[in-house]
Design a protein around this motif. Structure first.
Motif, short mmCIF file in Angstrom:
data_model
loop_
_atom_site.label_atom_id
_atom_site.label_comp_id
_atom_site.label_asym_id
_atom_site.label_seq_id
_atom_site.Cartn_x
_atom_site.Cartn_y
_atom_site.Cartn_z
N GLN A 1 -10.34 23.38 40.66
CA GLN A 1 -10.88 22.45 39.95
C GLN A 1 -10.56 22.07 39.11
O GLN A 1 -11.66 23.20 38.55
N VAL A 2 -10.02 22.09 38.26
CA VAL A 2 -9.95 21.41 37.16
C VAL A 2 -9.61 19.51 36.20
O VAL A 2 -8.55 19.25 36.99
N GLY A 3 -10.60 19.54 35.35
CA GLY A 3 -10.77 18.43 34.84
C GLY A 3 -11.16 17.64 35.80
O GLY A 3 -10.09 16.46 36.07
N GLY A 4 -11.71 17.89 37.34
CA GLY A 4 -12.00 16.46 38.10
C GLY A 4 -10.95 16.38 38.85
O GLY A 4 -11.25 15.74 39.79
N SER A 5 -10.07 17.19 38.69
CA SER A 5 -9.20 17.19 40.30
C SER A 5 -8.97 18.21 40.52
O SER A 5 -9.26 19.73 39.82
#
Length: 393
Positions: A315-319
């Motif tokens: 997960q990066v930046g909520g995605s």
């Protein structure tokens, strides 16, 4: 049931570290408290073997005791000695030993010893004689797992020898214990068969004049799903750290548990990439359009399963993204999409708290074709543990 799932969002990882494993000691304490409620009248032995399943032996052990564990369990003797040297004074059981191992220090430190053969009993007797102290032992019986523990004629002979040693006050029989083969499948016929075998053996011990203080059989799965197997003491392991031992029956939050480890990294590089570019060794992944790549500075040397290449969730930046191409020794790549605003230094969450929407150790287990136990215990030594939410800070 204790509510361990309601909590503030996970704190960001410390800046400047390529990667770290954040360990929430408060979650460990809360998980043990929840397990104590499940255990009813039985006491809880928190299993902290294998560096507390990768979470850190001494901090995790102290957190478990704060949560209500009255016993601790380890596989190997040096772990038990380390706990004693750190000032942990609750009963500690070590159960996996080899011929020729010196039990003298263990007996001197009051460490309980698992005894599964006559040679291990003799080593305990030698240590008792050397120290002038009575050795505390738990006899391990094999009730059908086909692994560690005595059975059949070997067990009959061992019971006789233990009875004589007890009469001589060379040993104190603190416990008799065994282990399930199918505790994660509560309806499997071996579960009841092993319990019946265990109870029959307890009668045999009693007939020999051996009445242990504690009888223990239940691991994490049985602690959560089989109250009839709790006896005097339960031995939860992976559930202490907030992972479900029966993921097909329920997620951690379904059992009042919360994951104690977040494995996070900082993106080491973000760059634009054209369509048609192969990614990582062997070019097993090729970009289908112009995109941006994010480089995660962790690899199989840090315990990231290579079998999760092209599948492991991050997960990066909520995605959420999947590993693109092969996991390398020290790094792997994410394909972030053409318009992604990520920059080097942004947090990448490999696994964390499922109830907060993060990828989980169970997700990685599915991606790698393994179990969540292996995912957390294989996190490598060069990944620093950063402790939050407890007193060991």
């Amino acid at each position: 049931m204790s509510d361990t799932t309601s909590s503030t969002p996970p704190a960001p990882a410390p800046p400047g570290l390529p990667a770290c494993a954040q360990v929430d000691l408060g979650a460990i304490s809360a998980n043990v408290a929840a397990l104590r409620e499940r255990a009813g009248s039985a006491e809880v032995m928190a299993v902290v073997k294998a560096d507390a399943y990768g979470h850190g032996l001494v901090p995790a052990a102290r957190a478990a005791v704060r949560g209500g564990a009255t016993w601790l369990g380890v596989a190997q003797l040096p772990e038990a000695v380390e706990l004693r040297q750190a000032g942990v004074d609750v009963p500690v059981l070590s159960w996996l030993h080899v011929p020729g191992q010196d039990f003298t220090e263990a007996v001197a430190l009051g460490i309980d010893l698992g005894i599964a053969a006559q040679w291990s009993l003799q080593q305990a007797l030698d240590a008792a004689a050397a120290t002038g102290r009575t050795a505390r032992i738990h006899v391990k019986v094999d009730t059908g797992l086909g692994r560690n523990g005595a059975w059949d004629a070997d067990l009959d002979a061992l019971i006789d020898d233990v009875a004589r040693a007890q009469a001589d006050r060379a040993v104190e029989v603190v416990g008799v214990f065994s282990h399930f083969a199918y505790a994660d499948a509560p309806q499997h016929p071996t579960v009841r068969a092993q319990q019946e075998r265990f109870e029959g053996l307890l009668t045999q011990f009693e007939q020999a004049g051996i009445r242990p203080q504690v009888r223990h059989l239940a691991n994490s799965a049985a602690t959560l799903t089989n109250p009839s197997a709790h006896y005097d003491l339960v031995r939860p392991g992976v559930s202490v750290y907030g992972l479900s031992p029966v993921p097909d029956l329920g997620a951690p939050e379904d059992f009042g548990l919360r994951e104690a480890m977040r494995l996070v990294a900082r993106l080491a590089l973000v760059k634009d990439c054209p369509a048609g570019q192969g990614i990582s060794y062997g070019h097993t992944y090729t970009t289908s359009e112009q995109t941006r790549l994010g480089l995660v500075p962790m690899g199989y040397a840090d315990g990231i399963p290579r079998h999760a290449s092209s599948r492991g969730p991050v997960q990066v930046g909520g995605s959420r993204y999947a590993v693109a191409g092969r996991v390398c020794m020290d790094q792997f790549v994410l394909v972030l999409g053409a318009d992604n605003a990520a920059v080097a230094g942004d947090e990448a969450v490999l696994f964390g708290v499922g109830a907060s929407g993060e990828p989980t150790a169970q997700d990685w287990a599915v991606a790698a074709g393994t179990i969540n136990y292996e995912v957390v215990t294989r996190v490598g030594a060069r990944v620093p543990r950063v402790y939050v939410g407890g007193e060991d800070l």
